[in-house]
Design a protein around this motif. Structure first.
Motif, PDB file in Angstrom:
ATOM      1  N   ALA A  72       2.081  -1.750  -8.452  1.00  0.00           N
ATOM      2  CA  ALA A  72       0.837  -2.021  -9.190  1.00  0.00           C
ATOM      3  C   ALA A  72       0.033  -3.124  -8.508  1.00  0.00           C
ATOM      4  CB  ALA A  72       1.152  -2.400 -10.631  1.00  0.00           C
ATOM      5  N   LYS A  73       0.724  -4.162  -8.068  1.00  0.00           N
ATOM      6  CA  LYS A  73       0.036  -5.264  -7.384  1.00  0.00           C
ATOM      7  C   LYS A  73      -0.601  -4.764  -6.086  1.00  0.00           C
ATOM      8  CE  LYS A  73       0.793  -9.786  -5.313  1.00  0.00           C
ATOM      9  NZ  LYS A  73       1.751 -10.775  -4.883  1.00  0.00           N
ATOM     10  N   SER A  74       0.153  -4.025  -5.316  1.00  0.00           N
ATOM     11  CA  SER A  74      -0.347  -3.485  -4.047  1.00  0.00           C
ATOM     12  C   SER A  74      -1.512  -2.522  -4.270  1.00  0.00           C
ATOM     13  CB  SER A  74       0.787  -2.777  -3.310  1.00  0.00           C
ATOM     14  OG  SER A  74       0.308  -2.132  -2.165  1.00  0.00           O
ATOM     15  N   ALA A  75      -1.387  -1.663  -5.285  1.00  0.00           N
ATOM     16  CA  ALA A  75      -2.448  -0.699  -5.583  1.00  0.00           C
ATOM     17  C   ALA A  75      -3.730  -1.414  -5.999  1.00  0.00           C
ATOM     18  CB  ALA A  75      -2.000   0.254  -6.684  1.00  0.00           C
ATOM     19  N   TYR A  76      -3.595  -2.478  -6.784  1.00  0.00           N
ATOM     20  CA  TYR A  76      -4.769  -3.247  -7.200  1.00  0.00           C
ATOM     21  C   TYR A  76      -5.442  -3.905  -5.998  1.00  0.00           C
ATOM     22  CZ  TYR A  76      -7.637  -6.859  -9.313  1.00  0.00           C
ATOM     23  OH  TYR A  76      -8.691  -7.673  -9.642  1.00  0.00           O
ATOM     24  N   GLU A  77      -4.648  -4.522  -5.126  1.00  0.00           N
ATOM     25  CA  GLU A  77      -5.203  -5.161  -3.935  1.00  0.00           C
ATOM     26  C   GLU A  77      -5.886  -4.144  -3.027  1.00  0.00           C
ATOM     27  OE1 GLU A  77      -1.754  -7.125  -2.358  1.00  0.00           O
ATOM     28  OE2 GLU A  77      -1.956  -8.834  -3.739  1.00  0.00           O
ATOM     29  N   ASP A  78      -5.264  -2.984  -2.863  1.00  0.00           N
ATOM     30  CA  ASP A  78      -5.873  -1.924  -2.050  1.00  0.00           C
ATOM     31  C   ASP A  78      -7.185  -1.450  -2.662  1.00  0.00           C
ATOM     32  OD1 ASP A  78      -3.711  -2.088  -0.351  1.00  0.00           O
ATOM     33  OD2 ASP A  78      -2.754  -0.236  -1.081  1.00  0.00           O
ATOM     34  N   PHE A  79      -7.192  -1.315  -3.990  1.00  0.00           N
ATOM     35  CA  PHE A  79      -8.407  -0.861  -4.671  1.00  0.00           C
ATOM     36  C   PHE A  79      -9.547  -1.858  -4.506  1.00  0.00           C
ATOM     37  CE2 PHE A  79     -11.169  -0.986  -8.395  1.00  0.00           C
ATOM     38  CZ  PHE A  79     -11.738   0.261  -8.295  1.00  0.00           C
TER      39      PHE A  79
END
Length: 113
Positions: A72-79
């Motif tokens: 979730a953290k990685s997906a948010y940063e990527d987004f």
């Protein structure tokens, strides 16, 4: 009168070329955005697939929560990074599209004076 007709004709040609150049810039910009969005979607799908593979092999719920939290953290940063990049691309489209129109407008203002 002939000089006026020729200047009006030239002005019309310049505006047509400006609009054509603006349309080409917008088209190129949309292509860049489509390519960037496609690339982001592929990467996102691959990361989701890898997460699913890892989740299948977990034996403890704590490990699953940790994996999901990291994802979730990685997906948010990527987004956020992707949204910033797309914002820059949209801004670039506007700048490139209005350059030829701005030039044609300046020429029109100069010719009218």
């Amino acid at each position: 009168m002939v000089a006026n007709f020729e200047s009006v004709q030239q002005l019309g040609k310049e505006h047509f070329e400006a609009v054509s150049a603006a349309a080409a810039a917008v088209t190129k910009g949309w292509q860049n955005i489509a390519a960037e969005t496609t690339d982001y979607s592929k990467k996102s799908f691959e990361k989701s697939r890898l997460l699913a593979e890892k989740l299948v092999t977990v034996k403890k719920i704590d490990e699953a929560f940790a994996l999901q939290s990291d994802f979730a953290k990685s997906a948010y940063e990527d987004f956020v990074a992707e949204a910033t990049k797309l914002g820059e691309l949209y801004s670039a489209i506007a700048k490139e599209a209005f350059k030829p129109i701005e030039t044609a407008t300046k020429n029109f203002t100069t010719a009218a004076e």
